[in-house]
Design a protein around this motif. Structure first.
Motif, PDB file in Angstrom:
ATOM      1  N   ILE A 177       0.860  -1.186   0.000  1.00 44.80           N
ATOM      2  CA  ILE A 177       0.000   0.000   0.000  1.00 44.80           C
ATOM      3  C   ILE A 177       0.899   1.240   0.000  1.00 44.80           C
ATOM      4  O   ILE A 177       1.760   1.370   0.863  1.00 44.80           O
ATOM      5  N   GLU A 233       1.093   7.225   1.212  1.00 50.23           N
ATOM      6  CA  GLU A 233       0.038   8.239   1.293  1.00 50.23           C
ATOM      7  C   GLU A 233      -1.336   7.598   1.508  1.00 50.23           C
ATOM      8  O   GLU A 233      -2.139   8.066   2.308  1.00 50.23           O
ATOM      9  N   GLU A 234      -1.591   6.497   0.806  1.00 46.00           N
ATOM     10  CA  GLU A 234      -2.867   5.803   0.975  1.00 46.00           C
ATOM     11  C   GLU A 234      -2.957   5.165   2.358  1.00 46.00           C
ATOM     12  O   GLU A 234      -4.002   5.191   3.006  1.00 46.00           O
ATOM     13  N   ASP A 270      -1.535   6.217   5.090  1.00 47.24           N
ATOM     14  CA  ASP A 270      -1.805   7.304   6.029  1.00 47.24           C
ATOM     15  C   ASP A 270      -3.282   7.683   6.021  1.00 47.24           C
ATOM     16  O   ASP A 270      -3.889   7.894   7.066  1.00 47.24           O
ATOM     17  N   ARG A 271      -3.869   7.770   4.809  1.00 50.12           N
ATOM     18  CA  ARG A 271      -5.295   8.118   4.711  1.00 50.12           C
ATOM     19  C   ARG A 271      -6.150   7.032   5.335  1.00 50.12           C
ATOM     20  O   ARG A 271      -7.060   7.316   6.115  1.00 50.12           O
ATOM     21  N   LEU A 272      -5.847   5.765   5.024  1.00 52.44           N
ATOM     22  CA  LEU A 272      -6.608   4.664   5.612  1.00 52.44           C
ATOM     23  C   LEU A 272      -6.513   4.689   7.134  1.00 52.44           C
ATOM     24  O   LEU A 272      -7.508   4.513   7.832  1.00 52.44           O
ATOM     25  N   ASP A 284      -8.612   7.508   8.501  1.00 59.30           N
ATOM     26  CA  ASP A 284     -10.035   7.231   8.321  1.00 59.30           C
ATOM     27  C   ASP A 284     -10.522   6.116   9.243  1.00 59.30           C
ATOM     28  O   ASP A 284     -11.636   6.176   9.770  1.00 59.30           O
ATOM     29  N   ARG A 292      -5.751  -4.646   1.995  1.00 61.18           N
ATOM     30  CA  ARG A 292      -6.571  -3.652   2.679  1.00 61.18           C
ATOM     31  C   ARG A 292      -7.660  -4.269   3.563  1.00 61.18           C
ATOM     32  O   ARG A 292      -8.647  -3.630   3.882  1.00 61.18           O
ATOM     33  N   GLY A 315     -12.054   2.125   0.725  1.00 57.36           N
ATOM     34  CA  GLY A 315     -10.808   1.424   0.462  1.00 57.36           C
ATOM     35  C   GLY A 315     -10.548   0.232   1.353  1.00 57.36           C
ATOM     36  O   GLY A 315      -9.642  -0.551   1.087  1.00 57.36           O
TER      37      GLY A 315
END
Length: 126
Positions: A21, A24-25, A27-29, A32, A64, A96
């Motif tokens: 992963i 950046e993704e 970190d967002r996951l 969230d 994920r 995601g």
């Protein structure tokens, strides 16, 4: 696995060295998922389960899928059967996220020292 721990309530851990992963993704996951956990409240305590320190571990695998280890303030909690479903639903709604598995653990047992400073202030523990 990419492990997320609550810095207010968990011991430090070694972050995953490599992940499929993008950072950046991830970190967002992470943000969230934590936000989703903060939307779940113990009905007897006016503080969310993340700040209460009920979340012991969150793992995000490279597909994920998310695994959450959590506990309750007391093993006899009246919502023991429902709260994992609430957590699964909240985390599963995060964009995601794949499959979500919630495991109830009681070792170590929860105690008020696991609460974040925010929770302690809200519950007047200072």
């Amino acid at each position: 696995m990419n492990e997320i721990t609550n810095p207010d309530t968990a011991a430090p851990h070694e972050p995953a060295t490599e992940s499929a992963i993008p950072a950046e993704e991830l970190d967002r996951l992470t943000d969230d998922i934590i936000g989703a956990l903060k939307s779940v409240y113990d009905p007897e305590i006016p503080v969310d389960i993340y700040e209460l320190g009920l979340i012991y571990k969150i793992d995000i695998d490279d597909d994920r899928n998310v695994t959450v280890d959590m506990t309750l303030t007391a093993p006899g909690c009246p919502v023991a059967g429902e709260m994992p479903i609430w957590v699964e639903s909240a985390v599963g709604a995060v964009a995601g996220v794949g499959d979500v598995k919630v495991s109830m653990v009681f070792d170590p047992p929860w105690d008020p020292s696991r609460m974040s400073d925010e929770a302690k202030v809200a519950l007047d523990f200072y």
